[in-house]
Design an enzyme around this catalytic site. Structure first.
Site, PDB file in Angstrom:
ATOM      1  N   LEU A 259      14.611  -1.938  23.560  1.00  0.00           N
ATOM      2  CA  LEU A 259      13.775  -2.609  24.557  1.00  0.00           C
ATOM      3  C   LEU A 259      12.461  -1.885  24.809  1.00  0.00           C
ATOM      4  CD1 LEU A 259      16.549  -3.481  27.174  1.00  0.00           C
ATOM      5  CD2 LEU A 259      15.469  -5.028  25.535  1.00  0.00           C
ATOM      6  N   ARG A 260      12.183  -0.841  24.046  1.00  0.00           N
ATOM      7  CA  ARG A 260      10.944  -0.110  24.284  1.00  0.00           C
ATOM      8  C   ARG A 260       9.728  -1.003  24.077  1.00  0.00           C
ATOM      9  NH1 ARG A 260      11.814   4.266  21.467  1.00  0.00           N
ATOM     10  NH2 ARG A 260      12.328   5.607  23.231  1.00  0.00           N
ATOM     11  N   ALA A 261       9.766  -1.871  23.092  1.00  0.00           N
ATOM     12  CA  ALA A 261       8.620  -2.751  22.831  1.00  0.00           C
ATOM     13  C   ALA A 261       8.353  -3.664  24.027  1.00  0.00           C
ATOM     14  CB  ALA A 261       8.875  -3.582  21.573  1.00  0.00           C
TER      15      ALA A 261
END
Length: 370
Positions: A259-261
């Site tokens: 979920l970093r993006a």
């Protein structure tokens, strides 16, 4: 167009100290609008995780990084050399104090020095992985924590991380490249007019740095004010459900890991909205930052790339698994001779008996001769 500047830059939009050489103005960069936007977003929100700039030699990677430092409140630019140790980066025990007073004292490293400034890492792809991992952790969290050699110390380390690399000299591991918030790829310029404009600007700067900088003083000051105003506006901007949904759709389409993006895209869109003094974050802001967020995180989805090949391989294995149960004459010759035969049976040959040859027996040796 690489400007030769010292490790620590001068104050924003001001004259350099007598012992410092002037930096090429950020406002004077030519043909670098997307890169300038990415750097400004990182300056507005250092929590993005920094900017990775990839490109061949001589494409103004280091010039742009040094120019950005001049726009920040403290104008601090710290270089991380390739040969730096982990102690030099994060800090360590002050040996001199221990030997002199017998007390434990923390000796700050480059991360502490870069606080509120720019930490510039040239050829970041050539740094040891452990060093890159450590600085990316601090860049994302804004806090440096050291637990080693009898030292337990934490300090704020909020800085704009800018890493540059030439892909021809090697790539970063996927686990590390994903940690950079934004990425931008520079290309060689093959437009004659653009090349001439860049060279003329560089020659003018080298001939008279102060006079060249004076011509851009107004635009430099405007950049400084925009960054200041955007930082103040940043906390007041929120995301509605439509923006969240748009971000999720883009990240799912790109098949990113984790979920970093999503988090970086939302923060980058908010920083862009703050830079433009918008009243709210919109899907348009998301679209304008999505490329820099996804370029180094995008994967091909299994259902789109390789899906047909996977199905063909699965079918081939299933057919091969059932070959032993096929009756004799169900191979390629029988299929071609029998109209209506299953066309999936091609390529299989019926079993054939093989002759055997009697082998002369071996006489065993006695116990004493073994």
């Amino acid at each position: 167009m690489n400007a030769a500047t010292p490790a620590v830059s001068h104050q924003a939009a001001g004259d350099p100290r007598p012992d410092q050489r002037p930096a090429f103005p950020f406002a004077a960069l030519i043909g670098q609008a997307p890169l300038q936007q990415a750097l400004l977003l990182a300056a507005i929100d250092p929590g993005l995780g920094g900017v990775l700039v990839a490109g061949p030699r001589g494409t103004a990677k280091s010039t742009a990084a040094r120019a950005l430092a001049e726009l920040l409140p403290q104008g601090q630019l710290v270089n991380l050399p390739l040969g730096a140790s982990e102690d030099r980066l994060i800090g360590t025990l002050d040996i001199e104090t221990v030997l002199r007073d017998g007390s434990v004292r923390f000796s700050p490293g480059l991360l502490a020095k870069a606080h509120h400034g720019v930490l510039y890492v040239d050829e970041v792809n050539l740094l040891p992985d452990a060093l890159v991992d450590a600085l990316l952790d601090v860049a994302a969290s804004g806090v440096n924590t050291v637990e080693r050699d009898g030292v337990s110390h934490s300090h704020d380390a909020s800085f704009v991380l800018i890493g540059t690399m030439n892909p021809e000299e090697g790539e970063l591991r996927p686990q590390l490249i994903d940690r950079f918030g934004l990425m931008f790829e520079l290309q060689n310029c093959f437009e004659p007019a653009m090349r001439q404009a860049i060279v003329k600007a560089r020659l003018a700067f080298d001939l008279d740095p102060q006079g060249f900088r004076a011509g851009y003083a107004g635009r430099q000051a405007a950049y400084v004010e925009r960054i200041r105003a955007a930082r103040e506006a940043l906390p007041q901007l929120a995301f509605d459900d439509a923006v969240h949904a748009h971000v999720s759709a883009l990240c799912i389409e790109a098949a990113v890991d984790g979920l970093r993006a999503d988090l970086v895209m939302l923060r980058a869109a908010r920083a862009l909205a703050a830079l433009e003094q918008a009243v709210a974050v919109t899907a348009e802001h998301v679209d304008r930052v999505a490329g820099a967020v996804l370029i180094h995180r995008r994967h091909q989805r299994d259902g789109q790339a390789g899906g047909d090949a996977y199905e063909s391989e699965a079918q081939r294995q299933a057919d091969a698994g059932g070959a032993a149960d096929r009756p004799a004459g169900s191979g390629a010759d029988a299929a071609s001779a029998s109209p209506g035969a299953d066309e999936n049976d091609w390529g299989y040959l019926p079993p054939e008996p093989a002759p055997t040859t009697q082998v002369k027996g071996v006489i065993p040796l006695g116990a004493k001769k073994r």
